[in-house]
Design a protein around this motif. Sequence first.
Motif, PDB file in Angstrom:
ATOM      1  N   PRO A   9     -27.740   2.246 -15.041  1.00 44.75           N
ATOM      2  CA  PRO A   9     -29.201   2.270 -15.084  1.00 44.75           C
ATOM      3  C   PRO A   9     -29.784   2.576 -16.455  1.00 44.75           C
ATOM      4  CG  PRO A   9     -28.373   4.255 -14.052  1.00 44.75           C
ATOM      5  CD  PRO A   9     -27.185   3.372 -14.282  1.00 44.75           C
ATOM      6  N   VAL A  10     -28.975   3.069 -17.397  1.00 43.32           N
ATOM      7  CA  VAL A  10     -29.478   3.429 -18.733  1.00 43.32           C
ATOM      8  C   VAL A  10     -28.999   2.414 -19.760  1.00 43.32           C
ATOM      9  CG1 VAL A  10     -29.604   5.229 -20.490  1.00 43.32           C
ATOM     10  CG2 VAL A  10     -29.499   5.854 -18.064  1.00 43.32           C
ATOM     11  N   GLU A  11     -27.678   2.289 -19.904  1.00 43.71           N
ATOM     12  CA  GLU A  11     -27.106   1.260 -20.780  1.00 43.71           C
ATOM     13  C   GLU A  11     -27.087  -0.045 -19.994  1.00 43.71           C
ATOM     14  OE1 GLU A  11     -26.358   1.357 -23.866  1.00 43.71           O
ATOM     15  OE2 GLU A  11     -26.646   3.502 -24.216  1.00 43.71           O
ATOM     16  N   GLN A  12     -28.091  -0.873 -20.189  1.00 38.81           N
ATOM     17  CA  GLN A  12     -28.388  -1.959 -19.273  1.00 38.81           C
ATOM     18  C   GLN A  12     -27.435  -3.141 -19.361  1.00 38.81           C
ATOM     19  OE1 GLN A  12     -32.448  -2.889 -20.147  1.00 38.81           O
ATOM     20  NE2 GLN A  12     -33.129  -0.781 -19.854  1.00 38.81           N
ATOM     21  N   ASP A  13     -26.507  -3.131 -20.293  1.00 37.14           N
ATOM     22  CA  ASP A  13     -25.548  -4.224 -20.399  1.00 37.14           C
ATOM     23  C   ASP A  13     -24.177  -3.851 -19.860  1.00 37.14           C
ATOM     24  OD1 ASP A  13     -27.324  -6.048 -21.675  1.00 37.14           O
ATOM     25  OD2 ASP A  13     -27.082  -4.932 -23.536  1.00 37.14           O
ATOM     26  N   LEU A  14     -24.044  -2.662 -19.293  1.00 42.37           N
ATOM     27  CA  LEU A  14     -22.762  -2.192 -18.794  1.00 42.37           C
ATOM     28  C   LEU A  14     -22.665  -2.369 -17.290  1.00 42.37           C
ATOM     29  CD1 LEU A  14     -22.091   1.091 -20.811  1.00 42.37           C
ATOM     30  CD2 LEU A  14     -21.198  -1.198 -21.221  1.00 42.37           C
ATOM     31  N   LEU A  15     -21.484  -2.745 -16.839  1.00 41.93           N
ATOM     32  CA  LEU A  15     -21.167  -2.910 -15.423  1.00 41.93           C
ATOM     33  C   LEU A  15     -19.864  -2.177 -15.118  1.00 41.93           C
ATOM     34  CD1 LEU A  15     -21.815  -6.696 -14.747  1.00 41.93           C
ATOM     35  CD2 LEU A  15     -22.821  -4.837 -13.439  1.00 41.93           C
ATOM     36  N   ALA A  16     -19.719  -1.770 -13.871  1.00 42.21           N
ATOM     37  CA  ALA A  16     -18.463  -1.191 -13.396  1.00 42.21           C
ATOM     38  C   ALA A  16     -18.129  -1.803 -12.059  1.00 42.21           C
ATOM     39  CB  ALA A  16     -18.562   0.322 -13.283  1.00 42.21           C
ATOM     40  N   SER A  17     -16.839  -2.043 -11.822  1.00 45.32           N
ATOM     41  CA  SER A  17     -16.394  -2.613 -10.551  1.00 45.32           C
ATOM     42  C   SER A  17     -15.068  -1.987 -10.168  1.00 45.32           C
ATOM     43  CB  SER A  17     -16.259  -4.132 -10.638  1.00 45.32           C
ATOM     44  OG  SER A  17     -15.167  -4.482 -11.474  1.00 45.32           O
ATOM     45  N   ALA A  18     -14.739  -2.087  -8.886  1.00 47.21           N
ATOM     46  CA  ALA A  18     -13.459  -1.604  -8.365  1.00 47.21           C
ATOM     47  C   ALA A  18     -12.785  -2.733  -7.608  1.00 47.21           C
ATOM     48  CB  ALA A  18     -13.658  -0.397  -7.458  1.00 47.21           C
ATOM     49  N   ALA A  19     -11.458  -2.824  -7.746  1.00 48.86           N
ATOM     50  CA  ALA A  19     -10.701  -3.925  -7.163  1.00 48.86           C
ATOM     51  C   ALA A  19      -9.640  -3.399  -6.215  1.00 48.86           C
ATOM     52  CB  ALA A  19     -10.063  -4.776  -8.256  1.00 48.86           C
ATOM     53  N   SER A  20      -9.045  -4.318  -5.466  1.00 46.41           N
ATOM     54  CA  SER A  20      -8.030  -3.945  -4.490  1.00 46.41           C
ATOM     55  C   SER A  20      -6.696  -3.570  -5.129  1.00 46.41           C
ATOM     56  CB  SER A  20      -7.805  -5.101  -3.510  1.00 46.41           C
ATOM     57  OG  SER A  20      -7.434  -6.273  -4.202  1.00 46.41           O
ATOM     58  N   ASP A  21      -6.519  -3.784  -6.426  1.00 47.51           N
ATOM     59  CA  ASP A  21      -5.292  -3.382  -7.107  1.00 47.51           C
ATOM     60  C   ASP A  21      -5.382  -1.959  -7.656  1.00 47.51           C
ATOM     61  OD1 ASP A  21      -7.136  -3.813  -9.058  1.00 47.51           O
ATOM     62  OD2 ASP A  21      -5.812  -4.951 -10.378  1.00 47.51           O
ATOM     63  N   ARG A  22      -6.300  -1.177  -7.102  1.00 50.70           N
ATOM     64  CA  ARG A  22      -6.517   0.239  -7.441  1.00 50.70           C
ATOM     65  C   ARG A  22      -7.139   0.434  -8.826  1.00 50.70           C
ATOM     66  NH1 ARG A  22      -1.712   2.367  -8.330  1.00 50.70           N
ATOM     67  NH2 ARG A  22      -0.679   0.342  -8.421  1.00 50.70           N
ATOM     68  N   SER A  23      -7.777  -0.561  -9.342  1.00 56.65           N
ATOM     69  CA  SER A  23      -8.331  -0.474 -10.685  1.00 56.65           C
ATOM     70  C   SER A  23      -9.845  -0.322 -10.653  1.00 56.65           C
ATOM     71  CB  SER A  23      -7.968  -1.729 -11.495  1.00 56.65           C
ATOM     72  OG  SER A  23      -8.593  -2.873 -10.943  1.00 56.65           O
ATOM     73  N   VAL A  24     -10.357   0.333 -11.690  1.00 55.01           N
ATOM     74  CA  VAL A  24     -11.789   0.443 -11.955  1.00 55.01           C
ATOM     75  C   VAL A  24     -12.013  -0.154 -13.339  1.00 55.01           C
ATOM     76  CG1 VAL A  24     -13.744   1.986 -12.235  1.00 55.01           C
ATOM     77  CG2 VAL A  24     -11.997   2.513 -10.543  1.00 55.01           C
ATOM     78  N   THR A  25     -12.837  -1.175 -13.417  1.00 51.65           N
ATOM     79  CA  THR A  25     -13.012  -1.939 -14.649  1.00 51.65           C
ATOM     80  C   THR A  25     -14.429  -1.799 -15.161  1.00 51.65           C
ATOM     81  OG1 THR A  25     -11.441  -3.545 -13.747  1.00 51.65           O
ATOM     82  CG2 THR A  25     -12.625  -4.172 -15.731  1.00 51.65           C
ATOM     83  N   LEU A  26     -14.555  -1.643 -16.475  1.00 51.07           N
ATOM     84  CA  LEU A  26     -15.848  -1.572 -17.147  1.00 51.07           C
ATOM     85  C   LEU A  26     -16.094  -2.878 -17.883  1.00 51.07           C
ATOM     86  CD1 LEU A  26     -15.695   2.052 -18.625  1.00 51.07           C
ATOM     87  CD2 LEU A  26     -16.580   1.317 -16.408  1.00 51.07           C
ATOM     88  N   TYR A  27     -17.309  -3.397 -17.797  1.00 47.97           N
ATOM     89  CA  TYR A  27     -17.684  -4.660 -18.431  1.00 47.97           C
ATOM     90  C   TYR A  27     -18.909  -4.444 -19.302  1.00 47.97           C
ATOM     91  CZ  TYR A  27     -15.095  -6.411 -14.346  1.00 47.97           C
ATOM     92  OH  TYR A  27     -14.165  -6.627 -13.360  1.00 47.97           O
ATOM     93  N   ASP A  28     -19.007  -5.279 -20.311  1.00 48.91           N
ATOM     94  CA  ASP A  28     -20.206  -5.399 -21.132  1.00 48.91           C
ATOM     95  C   ASP A  28     -20.573  -6.877 -21.159  1.00 48.91           C
ATOM     96  OD1 ASP A  28     -22.216  -5.475 -23.064  1.00 48.91           O
ATOM     97  OD2 ASP A  28     -21.290  -3.896 -24.261  1.00 48.91           O
ATOM     98  N   ILE A  29     -21.734  -7.211 -20.608  1.00 47.42           N
ATOM     99  CA  ILE A  29     -22.090  -8.628 -20.489  1.00 47.42           C
ATOM    100  C   ILE A  29     -22.348  -9.270 -21.841  1.00 47.42           C
ATOM    101  CG2 ILE A  29     -23.025  -8.294 -18.175  1.00 47.42           C
ATOM    102  CD1 ILE A  29     -25.805  -8.327 -19.367  1.00 47.42           C
ATOM    103  N   ARG A  30     -22.419  -8.488 -22.899  1.00 48.50           N
ATOM    104  CA  ARG A  30     -22.548  -9.058 -24.236  1.00 48.50           C
ATOM    105  C   ARG A  30     -21.199  -9.525 -24.782  1.00 48.50           C
ATOM    106  NH1 ARG A  30     -25.546  -3.821 -26.525  1.00 48.50           N
ATOM    107  NH2 ARG A  30     -23.779  -2.982 -25.345  1.00 48.50           N
TER     108      ARG A  30
END
Length: 501
Positions: free
Chosen positions: A235-256
């Motif tokens: 909600p603050v750094e508006q280009d950042l995303l986070a997701s969780a997958a079935s392989d037990r991972s948590v991934t951070l993304y930057d749409i830039r």
Amino acid sequence: MKVKVLSRSDASWNGTTDGAGAVRRTGRNPAPHLHPPLRPLEAVRALNAAKVGRMLARPFLFSLEPGHVDGVYGLARSRTTTSLVASASADGELKLWHLPSQRSIAVRTPLPRAFIRDVAFSCDSSRVLAVSDAKLVYAMRVAADGDTLQARAGPVEGVGGVHGGEETPAGASAAVGGEMSYLASAPLSAIDAHYKRPVFATASDAVEVWDETRSEPIQRLTWGVDSLHTVSWNPVEQDLLASAASDRSVTLYDIRERTPLRKLVMALRANTVAWNPMEAFNFTIGCDDGNCYSFDMRLLGGFSGDKAARPVTAGTRRSRDVKEPAVRARTVHKDHVGAVMSVSYSPTGREFASGSYDRTVRLWDAQASRSKEVYHTRRMQKVFSVLYSGDGRYVLSGSDDSDVRVWKADAARPIKPLLPPEQAALNSASALVERYSALPDVRRIAKKRHVPKPVKAAQLMRAEIAANEERKHRNVVANSGKGKAPKRKSVKERSIVTTLE
């Protein structure tokens, strides 16, 4: 001008001077029953405040009626008003609620009818977005003002009819309309809308970023081939995303960027990710082991010690003075005994709520390892979604028994408007309980919570397992040679397998 003042030395007051008149002076309380000491009096008041707080604790308020007919898997609140909430269920039903009137304003069943996995409001709250197993992103246009929307919809007596596969309460057709949909390439499991731009992200076999004005995703972010089941915008750094997958991972993304930033692999699967709305670098995940882990994204790639993080490329040898990466959770929140399915932060960022498979909702301080409240009812089943209200005073929970329940965030606080003296009394009581929380009686009363019998039995079993593991480790250390005892990781490092960049 001459000024005369009284002067008395400490020596003469304490009676340390020589002579026959050197009498030590001491203060006395002539009426102890009228002037009791301050600290014992405050301790008694803190004990009474803790008792009154527990006696007046009535957290459950009401259930939204008429409810769904299947488990509630998605909850979302409007970002422009505190009165609108949307819910989605497993039978493909989408509902829009008006909290002050405790009634549903609109009911929709997108065609083809399928399991609705998640729901979210758009950035300006003019649309409700829902994703389903039918590879469909359904968008329902609503008014921005919840009170005006409720007034236009009028009293809701029941389902007014079915038109085009959409069930609409009587009188609500004038308030809600303008439906549209987006077709994805795979079944969708989660959705979250951007906080400032007309953009939303969905999770399936990859994270796809959509523009509300286009029918195709504008960006696709992948790392591996496993399916994703949650996605969340910062909600603050508006280009950042986070997701969780079935392989037990948590991934951070930057749409830039063209590629993801970092992947954190846990020992057990993470089911949900929630960002702190006031601290852009902190996020909390809920895992299958029943714990919530709070991380600082700035420390996911650092090294232990005072040395700065230095990447090591292939074909190079790591220097002896560079230590192995020490990635750890900032806080481990451990009280649930079942998988944590949902986490929601309050607007202040100081508290968050979690819902679990153990059929309880718990409230936490963001920095505390133990929960401060636990909510449960006899009929409530597995909790799949929790949500803080826009003003932070209420918590909503959606469970497998098809009900959307509303709880108070402060169990002992009255819901009526408080007068200034009443507000001052509540603040004073809470301050006293916090100040004297180390006293055994105050701590015992303030922290006592009743939980269901299955939860209590699971807690005792977990405590016994932890004690056995600790005893086993002590025996191994005691029977190992000097310098050969295995080092046990802390609880903040134990559940983290590795980090990838």
